[in-house]
Design a protein around this motif. Structure first.
Motif, PDB file in Angstrom:
ATOM      1  N   TYR A  23       0.850  -1.204   0.000  1.00  0.00           N
ATOM      2  CA  TYR A  23       0.000   0.000   0.000  1.00  0.00           C
ATOM      3  C   TYR A  23       0.884   1.251   0.000  1.00  0.00           C
ATOM      4  O   TYR A  23       0.672   2.176  -0.776  1.00  0.00           O
ATOM      5  N   ILE A  27       1.006   4.283  -2.917  1.00  0.00           N
ATOM      6  CA  ILE A  27       0.601   5.683  -2.761  1.00  0.00           C
ATOM      7  C   ILE A  27       1.775   6.659  -2.696  1.00  0.00           C
ATOM      8  O   ILE A  27       1.615   7.820  -2.994  1.00  0.00           O
ATOM      9  N   LEU A  90      -8.041  -7.135  -1.486  1.00  0.00           N
ATOM     10  CA  LEU A  90      -9.291  -6.639  -2.086  1.00  0.00           C
ATOM     11  C   LEU A  90      -9.043  -5.877  -3.383  1.00  0.00           C
ATOM     12  O   LEU A  90      -9.981  -5.375  -3.996  1.00  0.00           O
ATOM     13  N   ARG A 129      -5.134   2.099 -14.708  1.00  0.00           N
ATOM     14  CA  ARG A 129      -6.153   1.367 -15.475  1.00  0.00           C
ATOM     15  C   ARG A 129      -7.559   1.636 -14.891  1.00  0.00           C
ATOM     16  O   ARG A 129      -8.516   1.853 -15.628  1.00  0.00           O
TER      17      ARG A 129
HETATM   18  C1  LIG Z   1      -5.979   1.903  -7.068  1.00  0.00           C
HETATM   19  C2  LIG Z   1      -7.180   1.140  -6.538  1.00  0.00           C
HETATM   20  C3  LIG Z   1      -8.146   2.080  -5.852  1.00  0.00           C
HETATM   21  C4  LIG Z   1      -7.905   0.476  -7.726  1.00  0.00           C
HETATM   22  O1  LIG Z   1      -9.000  -0.232  -7.256  1.00  0.00           O
HETATM   23  P1  LIG Z   1      -9.161  -1.784  -7.635  1.00  0.00           P
HETATM   24  O2  LIG Z   1     -10.439  -2.256  -7.048  1.00  0.00           O
HETATM   25  O3  LIG Z   1      -7.929  -2.511  -7.195  1.00  0.00           O
HETATM   26  O4  LIG Z   1      -9.189  -1.732  -9.228  1.00  0.00           O
HETATM   27  P2  LIG Z   1     -10.220  -2.411 -10.226  1.00  0.00           P
HETATM   28  O5  LIG Z   1     -10.307  -3.879  -9.925  1.00  0.00           O
HETATM   29  O6  LIG Z   1     -11.482  -1.644 -10.218  1.00  0.00           O
HETATM   30  O7  LIG Z   1      -9.512  -2.165 -11.625  1.00  0.00           O
HETATM   31  C5  LIG Z   1      -8.147  -2.475 -11.782  1.00  0.00           C
HETATM   32  C6  LIG Z   1      -7.824  -2.677 -13.246  1.00  0.00           C
HETATM   33  O8  LIG Z   1      -6.411  -2.728 -13.388  1.00  0.00           O
HETATM   34  C7  LIG Z   1      -6.037  -3.928 -14.042  1.00  0.00           C
HETATM   35  N1  LIG Z   1      -4.741  -4.321 -13.526  1.00  0.00           N
HETATM   36  C8  LIG Z   1      -4.428  -4.798 -12.311  1.00  0.00           C
HETATM   37  N2  LIG Z   1      -3.107  -5.032 -12.239  1.00  0.00           N
HETATM   38  C9  LIG Z   1      -2.593  -4.715 -13.436  1.00  0.00           C
HETATM   39  C10 LIG Z   1      -1.289  -4.746 -13.983  1.00  0.00           C
HETATM   40  N3  LIG Z   1      -0.233  -5.153 -13.258  1.00  0.00           N
HETATM   41  N4  LIG Z   1      -1.105  -4.330 -15.263  1.00  0.00           N
HETATM   42  C11 LIG Z   1      -2.165  -3.899 -16.001  1.00  0.00           C
HETATM   43  N5  LIG Z   1      -3.439  -3.838 -15.517  1.00  0.00           N
HETATM   44  C12 LIG Z   1      -3.637  -4.245 -14.257  1.00  0.00           C
HETATM   45  C13 LIG Z   1      -7.147  -4.912 -13.691  1.00  0.00           C
HETATM   46  O9  LIG Z   1      -7.170  -5.992 -14.589  1.00  0.00           O
HETATM   47  C14 LIG Z   1      -8.375  -3.978 -13.819  1.00  0.00           C
HETATM   48  O10 LIG Z   1      -8.674  -3.691 -15.180  1.00  0.00           O
HETATM   49  P3  LIG Z   1      -9.764  -4.540 -16.033  1.00  0.00           P
HETATM   50  O11 LIG Z   1     -11.065  -4.445 -15.307  1.00  0.00           O
HETATM   51  O12 LIG Z   1      -9.767  -3.869 -17.360  1.00  0.00           O
HETATM   52  O13 LIG Z   1      -9.288  -5.969 -16.093  1.00  0.00           O
HETATM   53  C15 LIG Z   1      -6.733   0.019  -5.514  1.00  0.00           C
HETATM   54  O14 LIG Z   1      -5.972  -0.960  -6.198  1.00  0.00           O
HETATM   55  C16 LIG Z   1      -5.937   0.587  -4.346  1.00  0.00           C
HETATM   56  O15 LIG Z   1      -6.495   1.125  -3.406  1.00  0.00           O
HETATM   57  N6  LIG Z   1      -4.585   0.470  -4.417  1.00  0.00           N
HETATM   58  C17 LIG Z   1      -3.704   0.964  -3.348  1.00  0.00           C
HETATM   59  C18 LIG Z   1      -3.738   2.475  -3.169  1.00  0.00           C
HETATM   60  C19 LIG Z   1      -3.526   3.189  -4.471  1.00  0.00           C
HETATM   61  O16 LIG Z   1      -2.766   2.777  -5.320  1.00  0.00           O
HETATM   62  N7  LIG Z   1      -4.236   4.312  -4.604  1.00  0.00           N
HETATM   63  C20 LIG Z   1      -4.135   5.165  -5.773  1.00  0.00           C
HETATM   64  C21 LIG Z   1      -3.019   6.110  -5.589  1.00  0.00           C
HETATM   65  S1  LIG Z   1      -3.119   7.414  -6.782  1.00  0.00           S
END
Ligand SMILES: CC(C)(COP(=O)(O)OP(=O)(O)OC[C@H]1O[C@@H](n2cnc3c(N)ncnc32)[C@H](O)[C@@H]1OP(=O)(O)O)[C@@H](O)C(=O)NCCC(=O)NCCS
Length: 173
Positions: A23, A27, A90, A129
């Motif tokens: 995490y 971020i 998650l 993405r």
């Molecule tokens: C960023 C975040 C909010 C996204 O939410 P999420 O529920 O994980 O994302 P979703 O499942 O809705 O969508 C993710 C997409 O990325 C794609 N993805 C995941 N890992 C990937 C990778 N390594 N390469 C390419 N695409 C990837 C998934 O396949 C999905 O796309 P698809 O539906 O077209 O297949 C969440 O991962 C999170 O809280 N991460 C940690 C904190 C963070 O990064 N916050 C943002 C900081 S700016």
């Protein structure tokens, strides 16, 4: 489900425990140590950014993340978006995309915003993405704006404008 953050969330945030290394990396780059969550830190998390609009992301009735609109500018009808699902298990299940869409609905329909923007590390491909799926477009890069232990990383600036959002809604209905 999205709901306003409330004081009782401090206890649940404490339960969720430390930020995982994954995490912290997502971020802020990997130099931020993953600190144990104390009562004081959890209370600080709740009280921070009082000027922002903040919602809890609840998954299976548990506090699992937060989503915010920061830097709300009434004159320009703009705000920046930030989201974090605390528990890596998650991620990648569509929850983030769903939460972002809900907040965009609120920002454009209720708050009558014109522009929602954000910054994300280029290496955070999952987040990029998810934002793209919600209609955000890349508008530029801040080159080498983050220092990590493996070198410099760039931030990407993304945004979505109200007419683009309307268009997406129309295409989806
Ligand atoms: C960023 C975040 C909010 C996204 O939410 P999420 O529920 O994980 O994302 P979703 O499942 O809705 O969508 C993710 C997409 O990325 C794609 N993805 C995941 N890992 C990937 C990778 N390594 N390469 C390419 N695409 C990837 C998934 O396949 C999905 O796309 P698809 O539906 O077209 O297949 C969440 O991962 C999170 O809280 N991460 C940690 C904190 C963070 O990064 N916050 C943002 C900081 S700016």
């Amino acid at each position: 489900m999205l709901r306003p953050l409330r004081e009782g969330d401090i206890a649940e945030r404490l339960e969720a425990g430390r930020w995982s290394d994954q995490y912290s990396q997502a971020i802020a780059g990997d130099l931020v140590p993953s600190a144990e969550f104390t009562q004081e830190r959890a209370a600080g998390w709740f009280a921070s950014r009082p000027e922002s609009m903040k919602w809890a992301i609840e998954i299976d009735s548990r506090l699992s993340g937060e989503i915010r609109l920061d830097r709300i500018e009434e004159q320009d009808a703009s705000a920046s978006l930030a989201i974090g699902i605390f528990i890596p298990a998650l991620w990648g299940k569509g929850y983030g995309t769903e939460a972002i869409k809900m907040v965009l609905d609120y920002a454009f329909n209720e708050m009558e915003m014109h522009r929602i923007w954000l910054m994300v590390m280029e290496s955070n491909v999952r987040a990029v993405r998810a934002y793209e799926k919600c209609g955000f477009k890349v508008e530029g890069r801040l080159r080498d704006s983050v220092r990590t232990s493996s070198g410099w990383e760039s931030d990407v600036i993304m945004s979505i404008l109200e007419d683009e959002y309307e268009q997406l809604r129309e295409n989806q209905s």
